[in-house]
Motif scaffolding. Structure first.
Motif, PDB file in Angstrom:
ATOM      1  N   UNK A 496       0.539  -1.311   0.031  1.00 48.97           N
ATOM      2  CA  UNK A 496       0.077   0.131  -0.144  1.00 48.97           C
ATOM      3  C   UNK A 496       0.973   1.051  -0.055  1.00 48.97           C
ATOM      4  N   UNK A 497       1.920   1.161   0.567  1.00 45.68           N
ATOM      5  CA  UNK A 497       2.946   2.625   0.817  1.00 45.68           C
ATOM      6  C   UNK A 497       3.290   2.778  -0.624  1.00 45.68           C
ATOM      7  N   UNK A 498       3.632   1.620  -1.295  1.00 50.46           N
ATOM      8  CA  UNK A 498       4.351   1.984  -2.867  1.00 50.46           C
ATOM      9  C   UNK A 498       3.040   2.521  -3.629  1.00 50.46           C
ATOM     10  N   UNK A 499       1.681   1.828  -3.318  1.00 52.57           N
ATOM     11  CA  UNK A 499       0.632   2.438  -3.907  1.00 52.57           C
ATOM     12  C   UNK A 499       0.587   4.002  -3.921  1.00 52.57           C
ATOM     13  N   UNK A 500       0.663   4.322  -2.576  1.00 53.54           N
ATOM     14  CA  UNK A 500       0.548   5.914  -2.380  1.00 53.54           C
ATOM     15  C   UNK A 500       1.775   6.738  -2.961  1.00 53.54           C
ATOM     16  N   UNK A 505       3.481  10.524  -7.309  1.00 52.39           N
ATOM     17  CA  UNK A 505       4.481  10.822  -8.424  1.00 52.39           C
ATOM     18  C   UNK A 505       3.595  10.968  -9.570  1.00 52.39           C
ATOM     19  N   UNK A 506       2.375  10.367  -9.818  1.00 49.18           N
ATOM     20  CA  UNK A 506       1.565  10.735 -10.899  1.00 49.18           C
ATOM     21  C   UNK A 506       0.889  12.164 -10.758  1.00 49.18           C
ATOM     22  N   UNK A 510       1.339  15.315 -13.234  1.00 44.23           N
ATOM     23  CA  UNK A 510       0.196  16.186 -13.889  1.00 44.23           C
ATOM     24  C   UNK A 510       0.449  17.893 -13.530  1.00 44.23           C
ATOM     25  N   UNK A 511       0.964  18.050 -12.523  1.00 50.56           N
ATOM     26  CA  UNK A 511       1.190  19.366 -11.972  1.00 50.56           C
ATOM     27  C   UNK A 511       2.045  20.101 -12.921  1.00 50.56           C
ATOM     28  N   UNK A 512       3.013  19.174 -13.181  1.00 47.83           N
ATOM     29  CA  UNK A 512       4.212  19.808 -13.841  1.00 47.83           C
ATOM     30  C   UNK A 512       3.785  20.118 -15.510  1.00 47.83           C
ATOM     31  N   UNK A 513       3.016  19.447 -16.009  1.00 46.00           N
ATOM     32  CA  UNK A 513       2.496  19.580 -17.316  1.00 46.00           C
ATOM     33  C   UNK A 513       1.486  20.681 -17.368  1.00 46.00           C
ATOM     34  N   UNK A 514       0.797  20.801 -16.184  1.00 43.67           N
ATOM     35  CA  UNK A 514      -0.125  21.877 -16.189  1.00 43.67           C
ATOM     36  C   UNK A 514       0.645  23.259 -15.966  1.00 43.67           C
TER      37      UNK A 514
END
Length: 517
Positions: A496-500, A505-506, A510-514
């Motif tokens: 679960x920690x890896x999933x968070x 990261x995802x 998205x923020x960098x692209x925006x």
């Protein structure tokens, strides 16, 4: 005539032919066949009913239990003729004779012991009368007491195991012979005690009737006398314990290792050994024992066949139902039934032998007693106590006939000084018959006299019975499957920690692209 009235007619005809005096076995068979063919003619039952008679008779005679009768008869005949009674009476008479009534006590005790190892009334009465009557008369015993105690002590053998009557009772009532023997021990011991108490009371009230013999009359004393007594009693006791113990017929025995037939065969071997110990085992003795056994066995078999023919037809015309309705309607319940039945047996014993009563009357009474909740072992022993009197009834008691013949023989041989009157024999028997009737009353009103030695039945209180069913095993819910550790599947991360971290990261991407836009 209606079939409802034919059963009472058959019973009345039975009583009539028994009073005629013709042999009972053939009279019963003839009456049964005649009534059977009459019933077929009247249409009360089909002819095929009588066709079953041969198979019925062969089925009865194939009963292995009946083989015990010739074995026990042969054993008794050997012991009767080997001199055991003479040795016992001589030693017991010298042991107790000096006591007031001592000869009477010795006759009673020896009668009990011989009854337990011989089982034959005729031989026992004859042997004891030949030996004891001259001695008792010589020392001044009352004649009526003498004849009474000799006859009564001889009839004890009908009740003391291994009695042939109890074997027949067990067969007719469908009960164990061992249980019958256990039940009979209480009344037989009580009978001996009643006789002994009567002798003691007579010695207190009328001492001149039962005087003690002078000590000078003894031919032995001390250790020699005791040794002779024990030499006669111990081998006999061993034989009694071996025969009765092997079939579970002794008090407080709960198991048996032999059938009555096997125990009887073992008793025959033991009787031959005892005769050899007394050095009286001869071919002539064996031949006489075999002839006597053959005659008694043949008589029993023919009575059994005749009674079976009669009872089969009697059952076919609903005679059992008529007897049941007549006896169950008596006032007093079980006690009333027992009193009436015993009065009937008492008077019937004036004319019939004990075998005839057992084979003819008992099959009618047994089912009724069972339906009334009466223990059949107690019932059988009670009737056996009653049938003792059949040998003592004036004027038809067989024991009295034996005494009459022996008294005449003793007088002719000049062993007694004066003849014994028939009035002394008959009047002397009355007190002893009354004591036997007293025992019947005791057994009726105190059934523990019979049941005390029987195995206790386990009684179950239905109200206290609890039925517990075993609990069914609980079915556990299946455990949730653990998430598979499959890194190739993005929807099922291993941690679960890896999933968070992957989600953060995802989001950063998205923020960098925006911002660039």
């Amino acid at each position: 005539m209606q079939m409802e009235n034919f059963a009472p007619f058959m019973f009345g005809a039975l009583v009539f032919i028994m009073l005629i005096g013709f042999p009972v076995a053939f009279s019963l068979a003839a009456l049964g066949l005649a009534c059977g063919f009459f019933a077929i003619e009247m249409g009360w039952f089909p002819a095929s009913f009588m066709a079953n008679l041969p198979l019925n008779v062969f089925g009865i005679l194939s009963n292995d239990l009946l083989l015990a009768i010739p074995f026990f008869t042969f054993m008794g005949a050997i012991l009767e003729k080997c001199g055991l009674a003479e040795d016992m009476l001589d030693s017991m008479g010298q042991l107790f004779g000096t006591v007031r009534g001592g000869l009477g006590y010795s006759v009673i005790i020896v009668g009990f012991i011989l009854g337990a190892i011989t089982g034959t009334v005729a031989g026992q009465v004859i042997a004891m009368a030949l030996i004891s009557m001259p001695v008792m008369i010589r020392y001044g015993y009352n004649m009526r007491y003498t004849t009474g105690v000799l006859a009564a002590s001889g009839t004890i053998t009908q009740l003391v195991p291994p009695s042939l009557v109890l074997v027949v009772m067990a067969d007719q009532l469908g009960r164990s012979v061992g249980d019958m023997y256990k039940g009979a021990w209480g009344p037989s011991i009580l009978q001996v005690l009643i006789f002994a108490v009567y002798t003691f009371m007579l010695g207190m009230i009328k001492p001149h009737h039962v005087p003690g013999i002078p000590k000078e009359a003894r031919t032995m004393s001390g250790a020699q006398l005791w040794l002779k007594c024990l030499r006669g009693i111990i081998p006999s006791a061993v034989l009694i314990f071996a025969v009765l113990g092997s079939m579970g017929g002794l008090p407080f025995m709960k198991s048996a290792i032999a059938t009555p037939t096997e125990a009887g065969a073992m008793g025959c071997v033991g009787a031959l050994v005892l005769a050899a110990i007394h050095r009286r085992l001869t071919w002539d003795l064996c031949w006489q024992a075999m002839v006597g056994t053959m005659r008694l066995t043949a008589m029993v078999v023919f009575i059994l066949i005749g009674s079976r023919v009669f009872s089969m037809v009697f059952q076919g015309v609903d005679g059992a139902r008529w007897v049941e309705h007549m006896l169950t309607g008596l006032p007093g319940g079980q006690i009333g039934f027992l009193i009436v039945v015993n009065i009937f047996i008492f008077f019937l014993a004036f004319f019939l032998d004990f075998f005839e009563i057992a084979f003819i009357i008992l099959p009618m009474l047994g089912p009724v007693a069972e339906k009334m909740g009466i223990d059949l072992v107690w019932f059988g022993v009670l009737l056996c106590v009653n049938m003792q009197t059949s040998f003592m009834h004036p004027p038809f008691g067989f024991a009295l006939f034996y005494l009459r013949g022996i008294a005449d023989t003793l007088f002719k041989e000049k062993r007694i000084e004066k003849p014994v009157l028939s009035s002394d024999i008959y009047m002397g028997s009355i007190p002893w018959v009354l004591m036997q009737v007293l025992l019947v009353a005791v057994v009726i009103f105190v059934p523990q006299t019979v049941t005390v030695f029987l195995d206790k039945e386990e009684k179950i209180d239905i109200d206290k019975v609890k039925i517990e069913m075993p609990a069914e095993p609980q079915l556990e819910a299946p455990a949730a499957p653990e998430p598979a550790n499959d890194a190739s599947d993005p929807l099922k991360p291993a941690d679960p920690a890896a999933a968070d971290k992957a989600a953060e990261d995802e989001q950063k991407k998205i923020d960098e692209l925006f911002n660039k836009k």
